[in-house]
Design a protein around this motif. Structure first.
Motif, PDB file in Angstrom:
ATOM      1  N   GLY A 187       0.793  -1.215   0.000  1.00  0.00           N
ATOM      2  CA  GLY A 187       0.000   0.000   0.000  1.00  0.00           C
ATOM      3  C   GLY A 187       0.827   1.266   0.000  1.00  0.00           C
ATOM      4  N   SER A 188       1.939   1.266   0.720  1.00  0.00           N
ATOM      5  CA  SER A 188       2.761   2.465   0.868  1.00  0.00           C
ATOM      6  C   SER A 188       3.742   2.601  -0.292  1.00  0.00           C
ATOM      7  CB  SER A 188       3.535   2.406   2.191  1.00  0.00           C
ATOM      8  OG  SER A 188       4.450   1.328   2.176  1.00  0.00           O
ATOM      9  N   ALA A 189       4.261   3.826  -0.450  1.00  0.00           N
ATOM     10  CA  ALA A 189       5.252   4.079  -1.502  1.00  0.00           C
ATOM     11  C   ALA A 189       6.516   3.259  -1.261  1.00  0.00           C
ATOM     12  CB  ALA A 189       5.579   5.573  -1.547  1.00  0.00           C
ATOM     13  N   ALA A 190       6.897   3.119   0.019  1.00  0.00           N
ATOM     14  CA  ALA A 190       8.107   2.355   0.330  1.00  0.00           C
ATOM     15  C   ALA A 190       7.967   0.901  -0.103  1.00  0.00           C
ATOM     16  CB  ALA A 190       8.405   2.434   1.835  1.00  0.00           C
ATOM     17  N   GLU A 351      15.991  -4.093   0.956  1.00  0.00           N
ATOM     18  CA  GLU A 351      15.671  -3.787   2.354  1.00  0.00           C
ATOM     19  C   GLU A 351      14.183  -3.521   2.497  1.00  0.00           C
ATOM     20  OE1 GLU A 351      17.263  -1.219   6.180  1.00  0.00           O
ATOM     21  OE2 GLU A 351      18.244  -1.046   4.217  1.00  0.00           O
ATOM     22  N   LEU A 352      13.566  -4.247   3.430  1.00  0.00           N
ATOM     23  CA  LEU A 352      12.157  -4.047   3.726  1.00  0.00           C
ATOM     24  C   LEU A 352      12.034  -3.060   4.887  1.00  0.00           C
ATOM     25  CD1 LEU A 352      12.250  -6.887   2.246  1.00  0.00           C
ATOM     26  CD2 LEU A 352      10.072  -7.326   3.375  1.00  0.00           C
ATOM     27  N   GLU A 357       7.688   3.112   9.522  1.00  0.00           N
ATOM     28  CA  GLU A 357       8.044   4.013   8.430  1.00  0.00           C
ATOM     29  C   GLU A 357       7.093   3.879   7.239  1.00  0.00           C
ATOM     30  OE1 GLU A 357      12.095   3.409   7.367  1.00  0.00           O
ATOM     31  OE2 GLU A 357      12.875   3.881   9.371  1.00  0.00           O
ATOM     32  N   ARG A 358       6.091   3.049   7.364  1.00  0.00           N
ATOM     33  CA  ARG A 358       5.118   2.871   6.272  1.00  0.00           C
ATOM     34  C   ARG A 358       3.722   2.639   6.853  1.00  0.00           C
ATOM     35  NH1 ARG A 358       4.809  -3.021   5.196  1.00  0.00           N
ATOM     36  NH2 ARG A 358       6.477  -4.118   6.270  1.00  0.00           N
ATOM     37  N   LYS A 359       3.274   3.609   7.614  1.00  0.00           N
ATOM     38  CA  LYS A 359       2.005   3.452   8.313  1.00  0.00           C
ATOM     39  C   LYS A 359       0.807   3.500   7.376  1.00  0.00           C
ATOM     40  CE  LYS A 359       3.522   4.646  12.922  1.00  0.00           C
ATOM     41  NZ  LYS A 359       3.284   5.431  14.158  1.00  0.00           N
ATOM     42  N   ASP A 360       1.029   3.902   6.135  1.00  0.00           N
ATOM     43  CA  ASP A 360      -0.057   3.812   5.148  1.00  0.00           C
ATOM     44  C   ASP A 360      -0.481   2.358   4.940  1.00  0.00           C
ATOM     45  OD1 ASP A 360       0.100   6.499   4.851  1.00  0.00           O
ATOM     46  OD2 ASP A 360       1.082   6.483   2.900  1.00  0.00           O
ATOM     47  N   ASP A 361       0.395   1.421   5.284  1.00  0.00           N
ATOM     48  CA  ASP A 361       0.063   0.006   5.117  1.00  0.00           C
ATOM     49  C   ASP A 361      -0.808  -0.527   6.248  1.00  0.00           C
ATOM     50  OD1 ASP A 361       1.441  -0.408   2.729  1.00  0.00           O
ATOM     51  OD2 ASP A 361       3.348  -0.700   3.774  1.00  0.00           O
ATOM     52  N   ASP A 396       4.649   2.501  17.645  1.00  0.00           N
ATOM     53  CA  ASP A 396       5.865   2.393  16.831  1.00  0.00           C
ATOM     54  C   ASP A 396       6.085   1.010  16.216  1.00  0.00           C
ATOM     55  OD1 ASP A 396       6.644   4.993  17.034  1.00  0.00           O
ATOM     56  OD2 ASP A 396       7.920   4.675  18.782  1.00  0.00           O
ATOM     57  N   TRP A 397       5.439  -0.020  16.708  1.00  0.00           N
ATOM     58  CA  TRP A 397       5.520  -1.381  16.182  1.00  0.00           C
ATOM     59  C   TRP A 397       6.946  -1.914  16.095  1.00  0.00           C
ATOM     60  CZ3 TRP A 397       1.108  -3.449  16.700  1.00  0.00           C
ATOM     61  CH2 TRP A 397      -0.055  -2.679  16.540  1.00  0.00           C
ATOM     62  N   PRO A 398       7.583  -2.097  17.252  1.00  0.00           N
ATOM     63  CA  PRO A 398       8.929  -2.692  17.237  1.00  0.00           C
ATOM     64  C   PRO A 398       8.947  -4.102  16.683  1.00  0.00           C
ATOM     65  CG  PRO A 398       8.071  -2.570  19.484  1.00  0.00           C
ATOM     66  CD  PRO A 398       7.145  -1.776  18.620  1.00  0.00           C
ATOM     67  N   GLY A 399       7.803  -4.816  16.803  1.00  0.00           N
ATOM     68  CA  GLY A 399       7.707  -6.162  16.242  1.00  0.00           C
ATOM     69  C   GLY A 399       7.167  -6.183  14.830  1.00  0.00           C
ATOM     70  N   ASN A 400       6.910  -4.990  14.287  1.00  0.00           N
ATOM     71  CA  ASN A 400       6.508  -4.825  12.896  1.00  0.00           C
ATOM     72  C   ASN A 400       5.208  -5.562  12.548  1.00  0.00           C
ATOM     73  OD1 ASN A 400       8.710  -3.100  11.736  1.00  0.00           O
ATOM     74  ND2 ASN A 400       9.917  -4.728  12.674  1.00  0.00           N
ATOM     75  N   VAL A 401       5.108  -6.084  11.324  1.00  0.00           N
ATOM     76  CA  VAL A 401       3.848  -6.654  10.844  1.00  0.00           C
ATOM     77  C   VAL A 401       3.438  -7.863  11.684  1.00  0.00           C
ATOM     78  CG1 VAL A 401       2.648  -7.647   8.864  1.00  0.00           C
ATOM     79  CG2 VAL A 401       4.323  -5.822   8.518  1.00  0.00           C
ATOM     80  N   ARG A 402       4.412  -8.640  12.122  1.00  0.00           N
ATOM     81  CA  ARG A 402       4.086  -9.801  12.961  1.00  0.00           C
ATOM     82  C   ARG A 402       3.415  -9.349  14.251  1.00  0.00           C
ATOM     83  NH1 ARG A 402       8.893 -11.828  13.545  1.00  0.00           N
ATOM     84  NH2 ARG A 402       8.776 -13.246  11.778  1.00  0.00           N
ATOM     85  N   GLU A 403       3.898  -8.269  14.851  1.00  0.00           N
ATOM     86  CA  GLU A 403       3.287  -7.759  16.078  1.00  0.00           C
ATOM     87  C   GLU A 403       1.884  -7.227  15.806  1.00  0.00           C
ATOM     88  OE1 GLU A 403       4.156  -4.589  19.731  1.00  0.00           O
ATOM     89  OE2 GLU A 403       5.357  -4.517  17.894  1.00  0.00           O
ATOM     90  N   LEU A 404       1.699  -6.555  14.671  1.00  0.00           N
ATOM     91  CA  LEU A 404       0.364  -6.060  14.321  1.00  0.00           C
ATOM     92  C   LEU A 404      -0.614  -7.215  14.164  1.00  0.00           C
ATOM     93  CD1 LEU A 404      -1.584  -3.810  13.476  1.00  0.00           C
ATOM     94  CD2 LEU A 404      -0.694  -4.036  11.140  1.00  0.00           C
ATOM     95  N   GLU A 405      -0.184  -8.281  13.517  1.00  0.00           N
ATOM     96  CA  GLU A 405      -1.048  -9.452  13.344  1.00  0.00           C
ATOM     97  C   GLU A 405      -1.465 -10.021  14.701  1.00  0.00           C
ATOM     98  OE1 GLU A 405      -1.003 -13.774  11.057  1.00  0.00           O
ATOM     99  OE2 GLU A 405       0.885 -12.775  11.532  1.00  0.00           O
ATOM    100  N   ASN A 406      -0.502 -10.170  15.601  1.00  0.00           N
ATOM    101  CA  ASN A 406      -0.807 -10.713  16.920  1.00  0.00           C
ATOM    102  C   ASN A 406      -1.688  -9.761  17.727  1.00  0.00           C
ATOM    103  OD1 ASN A 406       0.744 -12.981  16.343  1.00  0.00           O
ATOM    104  ND2 ASN A 406       2.602 -12.118  17.229  1.00  0.00           N
ATOM    105  N   THR A 407      -1.490  -8.453  17.536  1.00  0.00           N
ATOM    106  CA  THR A 407      -2.306  -7.466  18.234  1.00  0.00           C
ATOM    107  C   THR A 407      -3.757  -7.546  17.792  1.00  0.00           C
ATOM    108  OG1 THR A 407      -0.442  -5.952  18.552  1.00  0.00           O
ATOM    109  CG2 THR A 407      -2.653  -4.990  18.595  1.00  0.00           C
ATOM    110  N   ILE A 408      -3.987  -7.680  16.497  1.00  0.00           N
ATOM    111  CA  ILE A 408      -5.358  -7.788  15.996  1.00  0.00           C
ATOM    112  C   ILE A 408      -6.009  -9.081  16.486  1.00  0.00           C
ATOM    113  CG2 ILE A 408      -6.779  -7.989  13.926  1.00  0.00           C
ATOM    114  CD1 ILE A 408      -5.693  -5.174  14.519  1.00  0.00           C
ATOM    115  N   GLU A 409      -5.250 -10.149  16.544  1.00  0.00           N
ATOM    116  CA  GLU A 409      -5.805 -11.403  17.080  1.00  0.00           C
ATOM    117  C   GLU A 409      -6.195 -11.228  18.545  1.00  0.00           C
ATOM    118  OE1 GLU A 409      -4.289 -15.950  17.997  1.00  0.00           O
ATOM    119  OE2 GLU A 409      -3.634 -14.956  16.145  1.00  0.00           O
TER     120      GLU A 409
END
Length: 499
Positions: A187-190, A351-352, A357-361, A396-409
């Motif tokens: 979704g994001s430009a990055a 580099e991902l 840094e890509r909160k549009d996602d 800030d999501w130090p665990g990145n997408v994996r942390e977001l997934e677990n947070t939503i669960e």
């Protein structure tokens, strides 16, 4: 991180008693119709119909009446009848009674909210009416305030249902516009830059080094590299170099001959051989012990491997993709990683970026994880509320997408209703919030690449009109006063925006 499985949750009508006060991000206000204003009153007693009609008109509702269930059905089917939103019906009437009308509405007009009334009220009758599809039950005789309160509750329910429907439609639209690269949501430009790089190098056998923090989706990117390549029909083999003991890792990678060591009771193919004709993903390559770094370098340079205990080499056709969350350059300077292997792996570094840094996602990822959690756990969450979105955007999501997934669960399990509020989020996410609702609303409503002042003014104007209509329960005269508009100007705006 599990690959996405997009499954829509079953369509349900959420209970307003369990819904959070802010069921949908303000992202959706420009597509949400105002709450209902038209009521169909059904009663075989003319004085009761007349009394209810006067009461409801005084409260600002438009009223249509019917003296029987059959007449009510005709009103609901007649194209000349204004669009009706709620039915207030007596239970006992000649011919089709109120319960029959409830069943007809549930089958033919499920969007209607039906409230039943009866002078022969009982708990069993109320339960039966609810089971057939009624929203609420009022016992006769009743105070006028009881009827108004029931309608106000139904009005809030209708508003939530319309917001829910609009939000689902808008999020489906957002997801449709969200690019996909294999299981990655772009979704994001990055991330669009990452997608372009992946597609560019996928057609070549050259080694790729995926860099980025833990949880950003490096394995999904490696699978995308494989799926986009001419090797997609071949095997994709993944191994975490840090998860296998050093004494076993060489055998896992290169295989061994029978008798090579005590427990080697038979020949074993290594992962390089298993990946022949396909892709070998070496995750956490920074954890590879120095002795194995030498053997890996030889395998990459020569295109052949040697099993443990074997004197002969075996040619392998493998595309290697490596990944690490560690600073390999610093490890090279510190003598912890071979320089020649580093440059052999980093022929094409990608580099991902971290999620912060890509909160549009975040919005499309949240929608995806809500759907995936519903499918996996059987929850019935429909979305994330405005305040909760603000917290997710601020974290800030130090665990990145994996942390977001677990947070939503976590939030889906803890949520008390169909919409996730901030109270369902983990404390660490709520505690880190430093962005107000207005900032989060702005980030969601206006994409960074949309700087149209006219579109922004139009969206804000819609929001103000909708908010005024909601605060005045649809009373346009009062709403016009709140908006500092003439009544005629407000009617023009309502027609212009299609409310």
């Amino acid at each position: 991180m599990r690959p996405p499985v997009v499954v829509r949750p079953p369509a349900e009508h959420p209970s307003p008693d369990s819904a959070p006060p802010d069921p949908a991000p303000d992202l959706e206000l420009d597509v949400v119709p105002p709450a209902f204003s038209r009521v169909l009153v059904v009663d075989d007693e003319e004085p009761m119909r007349h009394m209810l009609e006067l009461l409801l008109r005084r409260e600002g509702y438009e009223v249509v009446t019917a003296e029987s269930g059959e007449t009510a059905v005709q009103r609901l089917q007649d194209d000349a009848t204004p669009e009706l939103d709620v039915v207030l019906t007596d239970v006992r009437m000649p011919g089709m009674g109120g319960l029959g009308l409830v069943e007809w509405a549930a089958a033919h007009r499920p969007e209607l909210t039906v409230i039943v009334m009866s002078a022969f009220g009982s708990v069993a009758l109320a339960v039966d009416a609810m089971h057939r599809g009624a929203y609420d039950y009022i016992s006769k005789p009743f105070k006028q305030d009881e009827v108004v309160l029931a309608l106000r509750k139904a009005q809030e329910r209708q508003r939530l249902r319309r917001e829910n429907s609009a939000l689902r439609a808008r999020l489906r639209e957002r997801l449709a516009k969200t690019e996909r690269l294999g299981a990655l949501l772009i979704g994001s430009a990055a991330m669009r830059g990452v997608a372009r790089m992946v597609r560019k190098v996928a057609g070549y056998k050259t080694t790729v080094l995926l860099l980025g923090e833990s949880g950003v989706g490096k394995e999904l990117a490696s699978r995308a590299l494989h799926d986009e390549s001419p090797r997609s029909a071949g095997p994709f083999v993944a191994v975490n170099c840090g998860a296998i003991p050093e004494t076993l890792l060489e055998s896992e990678l290169f295989g061994h001959k029978k008798g090579a060591f005590t427990d080697a009771t038979a020949d074993k193919r290594g992962l390089f051989e298993e990946a022949h004709g396909g892709t070998l993903f070496l995750d956490e390559i920074g954890e590879l012990p120095p002795p194995l770094q030498v053997k890996l370098l030889r395998a990459l340079q020569e295109g052949e491997i040697r099993r443990v205990g074997d004197n002969h080499s075996i040619a392998v056709d493998v595309r290697v993709v490596a990944a690490t969350s560690r600073e390999l350059r610093q490890m090279v300077e510190d003598g912890e990683f071979r320089q020649d292997l580093y440059y052999r792996l980093a022929v094409m570094p990608i580099e991902l970026p971290p999620l912060r840094e890509r909160k549009d996602d975040i919005p499309p990822l949240v929608e995806h994880f809500v759907s995936a959690t519903n499918a996996r756990l059987g929850t019935h969450v429909e979305g994330v509320g405005r305040s909760a979105i603000a917290s997710l955007l601020a974290y800030d999501w130090p665990g990145n997408v994996r942390e977001l997934e677990n947070t939503i669960e976590h939030a889906a399990v803890m949520s008390e209703g169909p919409w996730i509020g901030p109270e369902a989020l983990p404390e660490r996410v709520r505690a880190r919030r430093d962005v107000g609702d207005d900032d989060a609303w702005f980030q969601l409503r206006f994409p960074k690449d949309d700087l149209s002042v006219k579109r922004a003014q139009r969206a804000v104007e819609r929001d103000f009109i909708l908010r005024a209509l909601e605060q005045t329960s649809g009373n346009r005269t009062h709403a016009a006063k709140l908006l500092d508009l003439s009544h005629r100007a407000l009617l023009y705006k309502i027609k212009e925006f299609g409310f």
